[in-house]
Design a protein around this motif. Structure first.
Motif, PDB file in Angstrom:
ATOM      1  N   ASP A   1       0.162   6.908   0.518  1.00  0.00           N
ATOM      2  CA  ASP A   1      -0.822   6.080   1.250  1.00  0.00           C
ATOM      3  C   ASP A   1      -1.326   4.956   0.346  1.00  0.00           C
ATOM      4  O   ASP A   1      -1.445   3.797   0.765  1.00  0.00           O
ATOM      5  N   MET A   2      -1.655   5.321  -0.903  1.00  0.00           N
ATOM      6  CA  MET A   2      -2.190   4.317  -1.838  1.00  0.00           C
ATOM      7  C   MET A   2      -1.154   3.224  -2.126  1.00  0.00           C
ATOM      8  O   MET A   2      -1.484   2.033  -2.182  1.00  0.00           O
ATOM      9  N   LEU A   3       0.101   3.632  -2.314  1.00  0.00           N
ATOM     10  CA  LEU A   3       1.142   2.640  -2.633  1.00  0.00           C
ATOM     11  C   LEU A   3       1.415   1.741  -1.430  1.00  0.00           C
ATOM     12  O   LEU A   3       1.639   0.531  -1.576  1.00  0.00           O
ATOM     13  N   GLU A   4       1.376   2.347  -0.243  1.00  0.00           N
ATOM     14  CA  GLU A   4       1.590   1.524   0.954  1.00  0.00           C
ATOM     15  C   GLU A   4       0.451   0.525   1.127  1.00  0.00           C
ATOM     16  O   GLU A   4       0.667  -0.651   1.443  1.00  0.00           O
ATOM     17  N   GLN A   5      -0.763   1.012   0.874  1.00  0.00           N
ATOM     18  CA  GLN A   5      -1.911   0.106   0.991  1.00  0.00           C
ATOM     19  C   GLN A   5      -1.807  -1.034  -0.035  1.00  0.00           C
ATOM     20  O   GLN A   5      -2.153  -2.181   0.247  1.00  0.00           O
ATOM     21  N   TYR A   6      -1.305  -0.689  -1.213  1.00  0.00           N
ATOM     22  CA  TYR A   6      -1.175  -1.668  -2.293  1.00  0.00           C
ATOM     23  C   TYR A   6      -0.275  -2.835  -1.867  1.00  0.00           C
ATOM     24  O   TYR A   6      -0.641  -4.003  -1.961  1.00  0.00           O
ATOM     25  N   ILE A   7       0.921  -2.497  -1.365  1.00  0.00           N
ATOM     26  CA  ILE A   7       1.842  -3.585  -0.979  1.00  0.00           C
ATOM     27  C   ILE A   7       1.322  -4.314   0.267  1.00  0.00           C
ATOM     28  O   ILE A   7       1.489  -5.532   0.407  1.00  0.00           O
ATOM     29  N   ALA A   8       0.610  -3.571   1.157  1.00  0.00           N
ATOM     30  CA  ALA A   8       0.029  -4.234   2.331  1.00  0.00           C
ATOM     31  C   ALA A   8      -0.983  -5.295   1.887  1.00  0.00           C
ATOM     32  O   ALA A   8      -1.008  -6.413   2.414  1.00  0.00           O
ATOM     33  N   GLU A   9      -1.803  -4.932   0.898  1.00  0.00           N
ATOM     34  CA  GLU A   9      -2.799  -5.887   0.394  1.00  0.00           C
ATOM     35  C   GLU A   9      -2.125  -7.092  -0.258  1.00  0.00           C
ATOM     36  O   GLU A   9      -2.551  -8.232  -0.088  1.00  0.00           O
ATOM     37  N   VAL A  10      -1.061  -6.827  -1.023  1.00  0.00           N
ATOM     38  CA  VAL A  10      -0.330  -7.939  -1.649  1.00  0.00           C
ATOM     39  C   VAL A  10       0.183  -8.888  -0.575  1.00  0.00           C
ATOM     40  O   VAL A  10       0.033 -10.113  -0.678  1.00  0.00           O
ATOM     41  N   ARG A  11       0.788  -8.330   0.479  1.00  0.00           N
ATOM     42  CA  ARG A  11       1.336  -9.174   1.556  1.00  0.00           C
ATOM     43  C   ARG A  11       0.232  -9.981   2.261  1.00  0.00           C
ATOM     44  O   ARG A  11       0.479 -11.111   2.697  1.00  0.00           O
ATOM     45  N   THR A  12      -0.974  -9.412   2.360  1.00  0.00           N
ATOM     46  CA  THR A  12      -2.041 -10.186   3.019  1.00  0.00           C
ATOM     47  C   THR A  12      -2.386 -11.432   2.197  1.00  0.00           C
ATOM     48  O   THR A  12      -2.815 -12.438   2.753  1.00  0.00           O
ATOM     49  N   VAL A  13      -2.189 -11.373   0.889  1.00  0.00           N
ATOM     50  CA  VAL A  13      -2.516 -12.541   0.044  1.00  0.00           C
ATOM     51  C   VAL A  13      -1.348 -13.514  -0.032  1.00  0.00           C
ATOM     52  O   VAL A  13      -1.529 -14.732   0.072  1.00  0.00           O
ATOM     53  N   ILE A  14      -0.123 -13.001  -0.200  1.00  0.00           N
ATOM     54  CA  ILE A  14       1.023 -13.899  -0.425  1.00  0.00           C
ATOM     55  C   ILE A  14       1.764 -14.256   0.863  1.00  0.00           C
ATOM     56  O   ILE A  14       2.644 -15.118   0.858  1.00  0.00           O
ATOM     57  N   GLY A  15       1.401 -13.571   1.975  1.00  0.00           N
ATOM     58  CA  GLY A  15       2.087 -13.838   3.239  1.00  0.00           C
ATOM     59  C   GLY A  15       3.344 -12.999   3.380  1.00  0.00           C
ATOM     60  O   GLY A  15       3.740 -12.285   2.464  1.00  0.00           O
ATOM     61  N   ASP A  16       3.969 -13.134   4.552  1.00  0.00           N
ATOM     62  CA  ASP A  16       5.118 -12.282   4.869  1.00  0.00           C
ATOM     63  C   ASP A  16       6.458 -12.928   4.536  1.00  0.00           C
ATOM     64  O   ASP A  16       7.492 -12.278   4.638  1.00  0.00           O
TER      65      ASP A  16
ATOM     66  N   ARG B   1       8.267   4.118   3.639  1.00  0.00           N
ATOM     67  CA  ARG B   1       6.904   3.632   3.870  1.00  0.00           C
ATOM     68  C   ARG B   1       6.806   2.110   3.797  1.00  0.00           C
ATOM     69  O   ARG B   1       5.985   1.508   4.484  1.00  0.00           O
ATOM     70  N   ILE B   2       7.602   1.511   2.934  1.00  0.00           N
ATOM     71  CA  ILE B   2       7.400   0.064   2.698  1.00  0.00           C
ATOM     72  C   ILE B   2       8.458  -0.801   3.387  1.00  0.00           C
ATOM     73  O   ILE B   2       8.477  -2.012   3.204  1.00  0.00           O
ATOM     74  N   GLU B   3       9.302  -0.191   4.209  1.00  0.00           N
ATOM     75  CA  GLU B   3      10.317  -0.981   4.920  1.00  0.00           C
ATOM     76  C   GLU B   3       9.690  -2.120   5.708  1.00  0.00           C
ATOM     77  O   GLU B   3      10.212  -3.224   5.756  1.00  0.00           O
TER      78      GLU B   3
ATOM     79  N   MET C   1       2.615   4.066 -12.018  1.00  0.00           N
ATOM     80  CA  MET C   1       1.606   3.411 -12.862  1.00  0.00           C
ATOM     81  C   MET C   1       0.324   3.089 -12.103  1.00  0.00           C
ATOM     82  O   MET C   1      -0.764   3.157 -12.663  1.00  0.00           O
ATOM     83  N   GLN C   2       0.465   2.724 -10.818  1.00  0.00           N
ATOM     84  CA  GLN C   2      -0.727   2.299 -10.072  1.00  0.00           C
ATOM     85  C   GLN C   2      -1.602   3.480  -9.653  1.00  0.00           C
ATOM     86  O   GLN C   2      -2.775   3.297  -9.361  1.00  0.00           O
ATOM     87  N   ILE C   3      -1.014   4.683  -9.557  1.00  0.00           N
ATOM     88  CA  ILE C   3      -1.784   5.788  -8.956  1.00  0.00           C
ATOM     89  C   ILE C   3      -2.007   6.973  -9.888  1.00  0.00           C
ATOM     90  O   ILE C   3      -2.736   7.896  -9.550  1.00  0.00           O
ATOM     91  N   VAL C   4      -1.376   6.940 -11.067  1.00  0.00           N
ATOM     92  CA  VAL C   4      -1.348   8.139 -11.894  1.00  0.00           C
ATOM     93  C   VAL C   4      -2.747   8.591 -12.336  1.00  0.00           C
ATOM     94  O   VAL C   4      -2.978   9.776 -12.574  1.00  0.00           O
ATOM     95  N   ASP C   5      -3.694   7.664 -12.390  1.00  0.00           N
ATOM     96  CA  ASP C   5      -5.032   8.043 -12.828  1.00  0.00           C
ATOM     97  C   ASP C   5      -5.926   8.503 -11.674  1.00  0.00           C
ATOM     98  O   ASP C   5      -7.092   8.844 -11.890  1.00  0.00           O
ATOM     99  N   THR C   6      -5.400   8.488 -10.450  1.00  0.00           N
ATOM    100  CA  THR C   6      -6.176   8.956  -9.296  1.00  0.00           C
ATOM    101  C   THR C   6      -5.774  10.382  -8.954  1.00  0.00           C
ATOM    102  O   THR C   6      -4.594  10.647  -8.697  1.00  0.00           O
ATOM    103  N   PRO C   7      -6.738  11.321  -8.953  1.00  0.00           N
ATOM    104  CA  PRO C   7      -6.398  12.723  -8.647  1.00  0.00           C
ATOM    105  C   PRO C   7      -5.777  12.864  -7.259  1.00  0.00           C
ATOM    106  O   PRO C   7      -6.119  12.127  -6.335  1.00  0.00           O
TER     107      PRO C   7
END
Ligand SMILES: [Mg+2]
Length: 450
Positions: free
Chosen positions: A229-244, A267-269, A168-174
Motif C-alpha cells: 500500500d505504501m509503495l503504491e501510494q508513493y508512486i501515485a504521489e510521484v505521478r500527481t506531481v510529474i504527470g502521467d 500494483r503499479i501497472e 528502502m522507502q518502507i523498511v523503517d515503518t513497522p
C-alpha cells in the motif's frame, strides 16, 4: 610500412601513422564523487596520441592495470584482436570493468589515429541526439517530495526519468516487511564501510559485505499488504506531481522475493512504468520468464552482464528492455552487438551509465549507432564539476535532456583536466597518472586450454 600502405594513407587524413602505432604505457587516475568511485584510464602510444577509457563505478583499477603487460607493444587499432586476448580476465558486474576500460581506450586511439569518430566506425548514425534519462536516488520517504525532485529534472529539459521504489522507502515503518528476525538490520542501519584497520574493523566490514551479497531468493524478505500500500501510494504521489505522460523507470526494489516483485509489479501497472529494473539477479532466467509473464510492466535487466552471451537467454525468456553498461559488457563493440541481438528479439536497449564524461561519451557513440536504443542513464545532474572533468566537449554536455555527439575523432574528448580531478581523488590515493611499471611484466600462462 610498405609503399602501397603509405600510398593508401596519403588519401586519409590521419593524425598519426596507424600501421606503426604501438602501446607504450597505461596509467590511471582514481576519482570519487562523479557521482561514485571510478578510475579514469589513459593508454599512451609511441606517436603521442593517448586513448581515454574508464573502469566502472565501484570497480578496482587493478582490473585494468593487470592487463597492461598483455598490451604493451601492440597496435591499439587491432581492437577486436586485443579484446579477444584480454576478455578472459573480465567477469560480470565490476569484474568486467578492466577489460571494458581498455576496450574504450582502444576505440579512442583508433579513432584518433584515423581521424574518425567512434560512431562512424560502428556503421554511422541512426540519430544525431542521444536521449538521456535522469536517475534520481530516492533518499526521502515521501512520494510528493521525490515527485518534486523529479519535476525539477523535467524543468531542466529531461524527457525520461528513473526513481527507486522498494525496501528502502518502507523498511523503517513497522508492519511493512516480512523478515526473518534480525535480517533487516543491515538495510536499516546502512552501515558504512569504515576505515579502521584492526581485525575487528575488518570483520565488521565483512559482515556488511555478507548482508549485501545474499541473493534475493535466500533473504526471506517479503512485502506485506501494508508495505505494498505504501509503495503504491508513493508512486501515485510521484505521478500527481510529474504527470502521467513522462516515462518513469523503477529501480532498487531491494533483495525481496520474486513473488513480492510480482505483487509490486501488479500494483503499479496502472502508473505505466517505463520498466522495472533488476527485480531479481539476472542469472535466474526462468524466474525472469515467470516475472514478465505475470505482469504488463516491462521487465528490464543487464547492467551486470559481461559479454553478449549473457543476454541471449534473457531475451529468449521474454524480457522487454535490456540495460547493459558499457563498462561491464566488454565495451563499445560488444554493446553494439548486444543491442543488435536484442533488436532481433524485438527488445529495446537502454544503457546504464554512472561515471564520468569518458564513459558517457563511449555510451553516446553506441547510442547513436544502434537502432533500438531508447535512453542513456545520467546520474550526475547534481555534480557541478562533472562537465569540467574533460576538455573539448560542449558545456554542459547534457543540454535539454539530450547529448549531441560531436564529429571529432575517437570519443571526441580532447583530454582530462588534471586540475579538476586532482581535487576529487579516492581516499588513500596520492596522485594521478602515476607510473605503473610494476605491471609491465605481470605474467601468467594465459591459455585456458591445452
Ligand atoms: Mg540499476
Amino acid at each position: 610500412m610498405n609503399d602501397l600502405a603509405q600510398l593508401s594513407l596519403n588519401h586519409v587524413n590521419t593524425l598519426s601513422r596507424p600501421s606503426d602505432l604501438r602501446i607504450t604505457d597505461m596509467r590511471v587516475a582514481e576519482i570519487e564523487g562523479a557521482p561514485f568511485r571510478s578510475a579514469l584510464l589513459k593508454i599512451y602510444t609511441n606517436q603521442g596520441i593517448v586513448g581515454l577509457g574508464e573502469v566502472r563505478d565501484g570497480a578496482s583499477a587493478t582490473y585494468a592495470l593487470m592487463l597492461k603487460s598483455r598490451l604493451l607493444g601492440e597496435n591499439p587499432c587491432d581492437i577486436d584482436r586485443l579484446f579477444r586476448r584480454i576478455k578472459q580476465f573480465g567477469g560480470h558486474g565490476r569484474q568486467g570493468g578492466g577489460v571494458s576500460a581498455v576496450e574504450l581506450a582502444l576505440w579512442d586511439l583508433a579513432g584518433k589515429a584515423y581521424g574518425v569518430p567512434v560512431y562512424q566506425m560502428l556503421g554511422g548514425k541512426f540519430r544525431d541526439k542521444v536521449r538521456i534519462y535522469c536517475d534520481t536516488d530516492a533518499t526521502v520517504p515521501s512520494g510528493l517530495e521525490t515527485g518534486k525532485r523529479l519535476k525539477e529534472r523535467m524543468d531542466l529539459g529531461f524527457t525520461f526519468l528513473k526513481m527507486d521504489l522498494g525496501l528502502m522507502q518502507i523498511v523503517d515503518t513497522p508492519g511493512t516487511v516480512v523478515a526473518p528476525g534480525g535480517s533487516l538490520n543491515g538495510y536499516r542501519s546502512h552501515p558504512e564501510h569504515g576505515t579502521g584497520t584492526s581485525l575487528a574493523d575488518r570483520r565488521r566490514r565483512n559482515a556488511t559485505y555478507d548482508v549485501h551479497n545474499v541473493r534475493h531468493p535466500f533473504t526471506g524478505l517479503n512485502f506485506t499488504e501494508r508495505g505494498l500500500d505504501m509503495l503504491e501510494q508513493y508512486i501515485a504521489e510521484v505521478r500527481t506531481v510529474i504527470g502521467d505522460e513522462i516515462p518513469l523507470a523503477i529501480d532498487h526494489l531491494g533483495h525481496i522475493s520474486l513473488q513480492s516483485g510480482i505483487r509490486l509489479a501488479k500494483r503499479i501497472e496502472k502508473y505505466a512504468p517505463a520498466w522495472l529494473e533488476d527485480v531479481i539477479p539476472w542469472q535466474y532466467t526462468d524466474q525472469y520468464r515467470q516475472l514478465q509473464q505475470a505482469t504488463t510492466v516491462p521487465i528490464c535487466t543487464g547492467e551486470d552482464i559481461y559479454l553478449k552471451e549473457g543476454f541471449e537467454p534473457l531475451l529468449k525468456a521474454g524480457i522487454s528492455v535490456i540495460h547493459p553498461d558499457l563498462l561491464t559488457t566488454g565495451g563499445i563493440l560488444e554493446t553494439k552487438k548486444i543491442g543488435d541481438m536484442a533488436q532481433d528479439h524485438g527488445v529495446a536497449m537502454a544503457i546504464h551509465m554512472a561515471e564520468s564524461p569518458i564513459a558517457c561519451m563511449a555510451a553516446a557513440h553506441v547510442a547513436v549507432a544502434t537502432e533500438n536504443f531508447m535512453a542513456l542513464e545520467y546520474h550526475s545532474v547534481d555534480v557541478d564539476w562533472w562537465d569540467d572533468i574533460v576538455s573539448g566537449l560542449p558545456k554542459p554536455l547534457v543540454t535539454d535532456g539530450f547529448i549531441t555527439v560531436p564529429d571529432k575523432p575517437g570519443l571526441g574528448i580532447d583530454d582530462v583536466v588534471d586540475e579538476v580531478i586532482a581535487g576529487h581523488l579516492q581516499r588513500g590515493v596520492t596522485g594521478i597518472w602515476q607510473p605503473t611499471d610494476r605491471w609491465d611484466d605481470e605474467y601468467s600462462w594465459d591459455r585456458t586450454w591445452s
